[in-house]
Design an enzyme around this catalytic site. Structure first.
Site, PDB file in Angstrom:
ATOM      1  N   CYS A  66      30.186  64.614  28.902  1.00 34.29           N
ATOM      2  CA  CYS A  66      30.220  64.317  30.337  1.00 34.29           C
ATOM      3  C   CYS A  66      30.350  65.603  31.169  1.00 34.29           C
ATOM      4  CB  CYS A  66      31.413  63.405  30.644  1.00 34.29           C
ATOM      5  SG  CYS A  66      31.628  63.144  32.401  1.00 34.29           S
ATOM      6  N   CYS A  72      37.445  65.366  36.017  1.00 35.44           N
ATOM      7  CA  CYS A  72      37.795  63.962  36.253  1.00 35.44           C
ATOM      8  C   CYS A  72      38.950  63.588  35.334  1.00 35.44           C
ATOM      9  CB  CYS A  72      36.560  63.112  35.960  1.00 35.44           C
ATOM     10  SG  CYS A  72      36.938  61.457  35.467  1.00 35.44           S
ATOM     11  N   CYS A  75      38.850  60.566  31.162  1.00 38.65           N
ATOM     12  CA  CYS A  75      38.816  60.738  29.701  1.00 38.65           C
ATOM     13  C   CYS A  75      39.643  61.964  29.337  1.00 38.65           C
ATOM     14  CB  CYS A  75      37.394  60.998  29.224  1.00 38.65           C
ATOM     15  SG  CYS A  75      36.269  59.642  29.515  1.00 38.65           S
ATOM     16  N   CYS A 151      29.503  57.530  35.393  1.00 39.67           N
ATOM     17  CA  CYS A 151      30.547  57.613  34.363  1.00 39.67           C
ATOM     18  C   CYS A 151      29.955  57.169  33.043  1.00 39.67           C
ATOM     19  CB  CYS A 151      31.729  56.731  34.756  1.00 39.67           C
ATOM     20  SG  CYS A 151      32.966  56.658  33.448  1.00 39.67           S
ATOM     21  N   GLN A 277      39.614  41.838  30.597  1.00 35.35           N
ATOM     22  CA  GLN A 277      39.527  42.983  29.683  1.00 35.35           C
ATOM     23  C   GLN A 277      38.252  43.763  30.002  1.00 35.35           C
ATOM     24  OE1 GLN A 277      41.907  43.636  27.445  1.00 35.35           O
ATOM     25  NE2 GLN A 277      43.047  41.722  27.356  1.00 35.35           N
ATOM     26  N   CYS A 401      49.009  47.532  25.640  1.00 37.10           N
ATOM     27  CA  CYS A 401      48.129  48.656  25.989  1.00 37.10           C
ATOM     28  C   CYS A 401      48.951  49.928  26.186  1.00 37.10           C
ATOM     29  CB  CYS A 401      47.292  48.330  27.227  1.00 37.10           C
ATOM     30  SG  CYS A 401      48.287  47.833  28.636  1.00 37.10           S
TER      31      CYS A 401
HETATM   32  C1  LIG Z   1      46.962  42.951  30.089  1.00 36.71           C
HETATM   33  S1  LIG Z   1      46.689  41.578  31.154  1.00 36.71           S
HETATM   34  C2  LIG Z   1      46.319  40.340  29.964  1.00 36.71           C
HETATM   35  C3  LIG Z   1      45.750  39.067  30.482  1.00 36.71           C
HETATM   36  C4  LIG Z   1      45.107  38.141  29.436  1.00 36.71           C
HETATM   37  N1  LIG Z   1      45.918  37.998  28.253  1.00 36.71           N
HETATM   38  C5  LIG Z   1      43.718  38.614  29.084  1.00 36.71           C
HETATM   39  O1  LIG Z   1      43.514  39.060  27.940  1.00 36.71           O
HETATM   40  O2  LIG Z   1      42.828  38.542  29.936  1.00 36.71           O
HETATM   41  C6  LIG Z   1      48.259  41.245  31.728  1.00 36.71           C
HETATM   42  C7  LIG Z   1      48.396  40.013  32.573  1.00 36.71           C
HETATM   43  O3  LIG Z   1      49.784  39.885  32.874  1.00 36.71           O
HETATM   44  C8  LIG Z   1      49.912  39.420  34.199  1.00 36.71           C
HETATM   45  N2  LIG Z   1      51.270  39.808  34.606  1.00 36.71           N
HETATM   46  C9  LIG Z   1      51.723  40.980  35.081  1.00 36.71           C
HETATM   47  N3  LIG Z   1      53.052  40.939  35.264  1.00 36.71           N
HETATM   48  C10 LIG Z   1      53.448  39.707  34.884  1.00 36.71           C
HETATM   49  C11 LIG Z   1      54.700  39.048  34.840  1.00 36.71           C
HETATM   50  N4  LIG Z   1      55.825  39.646  35.214  1.00 36.71           N
HETATM   51  N5  LIG Z   1      54.738  37.787  34.412  1.00 36.71           N
HETATM   52  C12 LIG Z   1      53.603  37.144  34.008  1.00 36.71           C
HETATM   53  N6  LIG Z   1      52.389  37.703  34.058  1.00 36.71           N
HETATM   54  C13 LIG Z   1      52.317  38.981  34.468  1.00 36.71           C
HETATM   55  C14 LIG Z   1      48.769  40.050  34.953  1.00 36.71           C
HETATM   56  O4  LIG Z   1      48.447  39.280  36.102  1.00 36.71           O
HETATM   57  C15 LIG Z   1      47.664  40.031  33.898  1.00 36.71           C
HETATM   58  O5  LIG Z   1      46.873  38.867  34.013  1.00 36.71           O
END
Ligand SMILES: C[S@@+](CC[C@H](N)C(=O)[O-])C[C@H]1O[C@@H](n2cnc3c(N)ncnc32)[C@H](O)[C@@H]1O
Length: 445
Positions: A66, A72, A75, A151, A277, A401
């Protein structure tokens, strides 16, 4: 100063030691390399430095493809070939486990990393900063803006739209009040939705400019405004010409899980303002791994406490007795309910709530889940794991994550009698230090 890089640590930084033993952290280097560095900042127990010269480069080093790589902040591992990126991440994970005394328990069940099929062009969603009408990213760890024209991580359709924006007078009119811009690819239509993080509610001239932009660019599915401090909207749908508050319906992104994963094909949709995701291929493989690790018995009750639009809860519901989904975001829960209906899945209930409150509400209603699914944002879920009560769920699946908060939370679950029965790194974010893992825990009692 010359430095021999010992290893790469969480955050993608190389670690070396001065002659007096003081730790020095440097970006852009690889284990084993001899480098010349310049100290930028000194702290009590370590120094931050930048790379000046590569004296002995690693055989794993490559020229980052890149052109914006150095400027940037997106990455930070592109200078390593892809197989060695995976090794670095696995090593970072191992080290964090060791620091929390979990290494001996996890090592026998730690699978090799699951590589992404696409090393580049995997991001189906990407957020850019907008500065005086220009598009780009902030440099690593700062608010210094760097203009970028495309990107390598983004899907090609996103780059196509991105490249055309600067020449559009409609975009320039919109960009003035735009703080950030998100591109999302709808996998079904191959078209792109723009989400404008707008400084205020859009005025009629700005709505008109958005509509004009939709007509100019054939690859656009539509545009959604997200004004700071206000509800999302209006939503402008290119195909139908709808420009109203309910346009989120038309602007949904469509994801397909083929029948080979969960036994039945599922089509899930998500509003452009809700979480999804970013690496579609790896999301499918993560789901396949989740089903393989969990193998739910047909009558078990599962609580998915960060359920989003039902990405995992709905495929899992096909093999469980009952599924309860909780998410703090209204758009996510709307999506989950709609997706359950659209796919004819009836053994699910979704509620908008914080994860802890959601779990407490289940316990209060006499629901004792057999399985908990935790997929929190980067901060992890310390309070939630502390709140896991009696009767204990027999299994917990944690998708994370951020490995640092994950090991912290696993350690708390360890004190409650949970043992790691499987763990794998799923490479969702090639070229970056970001590290996604799936972990299965079983209660030992
Ligand atoms: C990493 S994402 C995963 C969502 C889902 N499992 C997916 O794979 O699409 C984290 C999720 O947690 C929610 N979130 C963040 N803080 C939270 C909380 N305190 N209680 C419940 N959900 C929460 C966000 O809105 C988001 O949808």
């Amino acid at each position: 100063m010359k430095l021999r890089v010992e290893k790469v640590v969480a955050g993608g930084l190389g670690l070396g030691r001065r002659e007096d033993g003081c730790t020095v952290l440097v970006p852009g280097v690889l284990p084993g390399e001899l480098v010349r560095v310049k100290v930028r900042r000194s702290h009590r127990s370590y120094q931050e430095a930048s790379l000046v010269e590569l004296l002995e480069p690693s055989p794993q080093r490559r020229l980052p493809p890149c052109p914006w790589y150095e400027r940037c902040g997106g990455c930070d591992l592109q200078h390593a070939n892809y197989p060695s990126q995976l090794e670095l991440k696995q090593q970072i994970l191992r080290e964090l486990l060791q620091r929390h005394g979990l290494d001996a328990q996890v090592e026998p069940v730690l699978a090799p990393p699951l590589a992404s099929e696409q090393e580049f062009n995997y991001r189906q969603r990407i957020r850019l900063q907008v500065a005086e009408g220009r598009l780009g990213f902030f440099q690593a760890g700062s608010h210094r803006f760097t203009e970028v024209e495309q990107c390598l991580l983004a899907r090609p359709a996103i780059n196509q739209v991105w490249r055309q924006l600067p020449a559009s007078s409609s975009w320039r009119r919109l960009a003035d009040q735009c703080q950030a811009l998100e591109f999302s690819l709808d996998p079904q239509s191959g078209q792109v939705v723009l989400l404008l993080h707008h400084r205020r509610r859009p005025r009629p001239a700005e709505r008109e400019a958005a509509w004009q932009l939709c007509r100019e660019l054939a690859q656009l599915k539509g545009i959604a405004f997200l004004p700071v401090g206000h509800q999302a909207g209006p939503f402008i749908d290119r195909q139908s010409g709808a420009r109203g508050r309910d346009g989120s319906e038309q602007l949904r992104l469509h994801f397909l899980f083929p029948a080979a994963i969960a036994g039945r094909s599922l089509e899930l949709t998500v509003e452009p303002t809700a979480f999804c995701q970013v690496n579609e291929g790896q999301n499918r493989r993560l789901l396949a791994r989740l089903l393989e690790l969990l193998q739910p018995a047909g009558d078990e009750v599962l609580a998915d406490l960060h359920c989003g639009m039902g990405n995992f809860s709905l495929p899992l519901a096909l093999g469980c007795g009952r599924v309860y989904g909780v998410d703090i975001q209204a758009a996510a829960i709307r999506g989950a309910i709609r997706n359950a209906q659209a796919n004819g899945i009836e053994n699910c209930r979704f509620n908008r709530a914080g994860a802890q409150e959601g779990l407490a509400a289940l316990y209060a209603a006499g629901v004792n889940p057999d399985i908990l699914l935790l997929d929190p944002p980067r901060g992890g879920c310390l309070e939630l794991v502390r709140a896991v009560g009696d009767p204990r769920p027999s299994r917990i699946i944690m998708i994370s994550c951020d490995p640092a908060t994950m090991v912290r939370d696993l350690a708390v679950l360890g004190q409650k009698g949970y043992r790691v029965a499987g763990m794998q790194l799923i490479d969702m974010f090639p070229q970056t230090h970001h590290l996604e893992t799936i972990t299965l825990l079983r209660h030992s009692g």
